[in-house]
Design a protein around this motif. Structure first.
Motif, PDB file in Angstrom:
ATOM      1  N   SER A 109       0.849  -1.185   0.000  1.00 53.80           N
ATOM      2  CA  SER A 109       0.000   0.000   0.000  1.00 53.80           C
ATOM      3  C   SER A 109       0.888   1.239   0.000  1.00 53.80           C
ATOM      4  O   SER A 109       2.024   1.200   0.472  1.00 53.80           O
ATOM      5  CB  SER A 109      -0.935   0.010   1.212  1.00 53.80           C
ATOM      6  OG  SER A 109      -0.195   0.144   2.398  1.00 53.80           O
ATOM      7  N   GLY A 110       0.350   2.313  -0.573  1.00 53.65           N
ATOM      8  CA  GLY A 110       1.110   3.556  -0.634  1.00 53.65           C
ATOM      9  C   GLY A 110       1.219   4.075  -2.057  1.00 53.65           C
ATOM     10  O   GLY A 110       0.789   3.426  -3.010  1.00 53.65           O
ATOM     11  N   TRP A 111       1.771   5.273  -2.165  1.00 55.21           N
ATOM     12  CA  TRP A 111       1.921   5.944  -3.449  1.00 55.21           C
ATOM     13  C   TRP A 111       3.210   5.512  -4.139  1.00 55.21           C
ATOM     14  O   TRP A 111       4.246   5.373  -3.490  1.00 55.21           O
ATOM     15  CB  TRP A 111       1.938   7.455  -3.252  1.00 55.21           C
ATOM     16  CG  TRP A 111       0.601   8.006  -2.856  1.00 55.21           C
ATOM     17  CD1 TRP A 111      -0.004   7.884  -1.627  1.00 55.21           C
ATOM     18  CD2 TRP A 111      -0.296   8.747  -3.668  1.00 55.21           C
ATOM     19  NE1 TRP A 111      -1.233   8.500  -1.646  1.00 55.21           N
ATOM     20  CE2 TRP A 111      -1.446   9.051  -2.881  1.00 55.21           C
ATOM     21  CE3 TRP A 111      -0.259   9.193  -4.985  1.00 55.21           C
ATOM     22  CZ2 TRP A 111      -2.527   9.762  -3.369  1.00 55.21           C
ATOM     23  CZ3 TRP A 111      -1.334   9.926  -5.478  1.00 55.21           C
ATOM     24  CH2 TRP A 111      -2.455  10.198  -4.678  1.00 55.21           C
ATOM     25  N   VAL A 112       3.120   5.314  -5.452  1.00 54.32           N
ATOM     26  CA  VAL A 112       4.304   4.955  -6.247  1.00 54.32           C
ATOM     27  C   VAL A 112       5.399   5.997  -6.047  1.00 54.32           C
ATOM     28  O   VAL A 112       6.575   5.673  -5.862  1.00 54.32           O
ATOM     29  CB  VAL A 112       3.936   4.841  -7.750  1.00 54.32           C
ATOM     30  CG1 VAL A 112       5.178   4.639  -8.605  1.00 54.32           C
ATOM     31  CG2 VAL A 112       2.940   3.700  -7.973  1.00 54.32           C
ATOM     32  N   ARG A 113       5.015   7.269  -6.030  1.00 53.63           N
ATOM     33  CA  ARG A 113       6.000   8.360  -5.944  1.00 53.63           C
ATOM     34  C   ARG A 113       6.736   8.383  -4.601  1.00 53.63           C
ATOM     35  O   ARG A 113       7.778   9.024  -4.469  1.00 53.63           O
ATOM     36  CB  ARG A 113       5.302   9.705  -6.156  1.00 53.63           C
ATOM     37  CG  ARG A 113       4.371  10.083  -5.025  1.00 53.63           C
ATOM     38  CD  ARG A 113       3.664  11.396  -5.238  1.00 53.63           C
ATOM     39  NE  ARG A 113       2.784  11.693  -4.102  1.00 53.63           N
ATOM     40  CZ  ARG A 113       1.848  12.608  -4.127  1.00 53.63           C
ATOM     41  NH1 ARG A 113       1.638  13.319  -5.224  1.00 53.63           N
ATOM     42  NH2 ARG A 113       1.105  12.832  -3.072  1.00 53.63           N
ATOM     43  N   ASP A 114       6.174   7.701  -3.585  1.00 55.10           N
ATOM     44  CA  ASP A 114       6.784   7.702  -2.245  1.00 55.10           C
ATOM     45  C   ASP A 114       7.642   6.472  -1.984  1.00 55.10           C
ATOM     46  O   ASP A 114       8.190   6.325  -0.884  1.00 55.10           O
ATOM     47  CB  ASP A 114       5.694   7.777  -1.164  1.00 55.10           C
ATOM     48  CG  ASP A 114       4.952   9.100  -1.171  1.00 55.10           C
ATOM     49  OD1 ASP A 114       5.538  10.097  -1.657  1.00 55.10           O
ATOM     50  OD2 ASP A 114       3.798   9.139  -0.716  1.00 55.10           O
ATOM     51  N   MET A 115       7.770   5.584  -2.969  1.00 59.58           N
ATOM     52  CA  MET A 115       8.521   4.340  -2.780  1.00 59.58           C
ATOM     53  C   MET A 115       9.719   4.291  -3.728  1.00 59.58           C
ATOM     54  O   MET A 115       9.618   4.724  -4.876  1.00 59.58           O
ATOM     55  CB  MET A 115       7.605   3.133  -3.033  1.00 59.58           C
ATOM     56  CG  MET A 115       6.347   3.169  -2.189  1.00 59.58           C
ATOM     57  SD  MET A 115       5.170   1.863  -2.610  1.00 59.58           S
ATOM     58  CE  MET A 115       5.793   0.555  -1.603  1.00 59.58           C
ATOM     59  N   THR A 116      10.828   3.766  -3.227  1.00 54.66           N
ATOM     60  CA  THR A 116      11.994   3.603  -4.105  1.00 54.66           C
ATOM     61  C   THR A 116      11.765   2.407  -5.021  1.00 54.66           C
ATOM     62  O   THR A 116      10.885   1.569  -4.776  1.00 54.66           O
ATOM     63  CB  THR A 116      13.277   3.350  -3.291  1.00 54.66           C
ATOM     64  OG1 THR A 116      13.142   2.089  -2.608  1.00 54.66           O
ATOM     65  CG2 THR A 116      13.539   4.473  -2.293  1.00 54.66           C
TER      66      THR A 116
END
Length: 242
Positions: A60-67
């Protein structure tokens, strides 16, 4: 001749936007694949449709916030009850390296309407150039500013405008945007529209065309291509179309 583009790969029968879905599209005899590109936190172009990973993966989470490394640990086939094992979210480079020796075309949809990814256009163009796929690539987006930028940066790569509602005086707009194609929601497409577009040298590729009646209607209109979740089925219907 109407081409068949496998929407997010063979998304109707395989985990969308994964190598498994793209490989199935090739086996099914599709003419091309359609995929979506966004950027990770560390600026890597990855192939995923939603701005978050929640719907298609076990994360879960935003693509832009994950490496990129964090994203690769997620399973994009998690919702398929183990049928496809572990399918990581692909890097754009991985897909185009696989596609280059095949006859497939590729439609790269830039997912930059909700999130303004910095340099998404430049990074996608660079990967296309790296594999010499300029003549087999179409860039598309609902963000038409992005398509205008792609035309300026890489005029040798086709651009197409995605839209949901009918456009007023579309041809003046398409000419102003210097686009070579339109990718309308299929419900907005009529036989007269297709004839008018083709007379003006503008390709029409409706999305997302899955129902037998609609597929056959689009073939009858002689659209340039359809985007479909089931390329195998569409190919069978195409072969039966007079």
């Amino acid at each position: 001749m109407t081409h068949i583009f496998a929407h997010r790969g063979a998304a109707g029968t395989h985990p969308e936007n994964t190598m498994a879905a793209f490989e199935e599209a090739l086996k099914a005899g599709a003419d091309g694949i359609e995929l979506d590109v966004q950027l990770t936190k560390d600026g890597e172009p990855v192939v995923i449709h939603d701005e978050t990973v929640d719907r298609t993966t076990d994360g879960s989470g935003w693509v832009r916030d994950m490496t990129y490394r964090e994203l690769r640990k997620l399973n994009a086939a998690a919702k398929w009850n183990g049928r496809y094992g572990h399918c990581p979210i692909p890097h754009l480079e991985e897909v185009l390296a696989w596609l280059a020796p095949t006859p497939l075309m590729v439609n790269i949809e830039l997912k930059n309407s909700l999130v303004a990814y910095e340099r998404l256009e430049q990074k996608a163009i660079a990967v296309v150039h790296r594999y010499g796929l300029e003549n087999r690539t179409i860039f598309s987006s609902f963000n038409h500013n992005s398509m205008r930028l792609c035309r300026q940066l890489a005029p040798e790569i086709e651009t197409a405008l995605l839209y949901m509602e009918p456009l007023y005086d579309p041809w003046t707009y398409v000419r102003a945007m210097k686009a070579e194609g339109v990718h309308p929601y299929y419900r907005t497409v009529t036989a007269a529209f297709v004839m008018d577009a083709q007379r003006r040298g503008v390709a029409v590729r409706p999305f997302t065309v899955n129902k037998p009646k609609t597929v056959k209607t689009m073939f009858a209109y002689k659209v340039d291509a359809i985007f479909t979740d089931d390329p195998r089925q569409a190919k069978e219907w195409k072969e039966k179309t007079p």
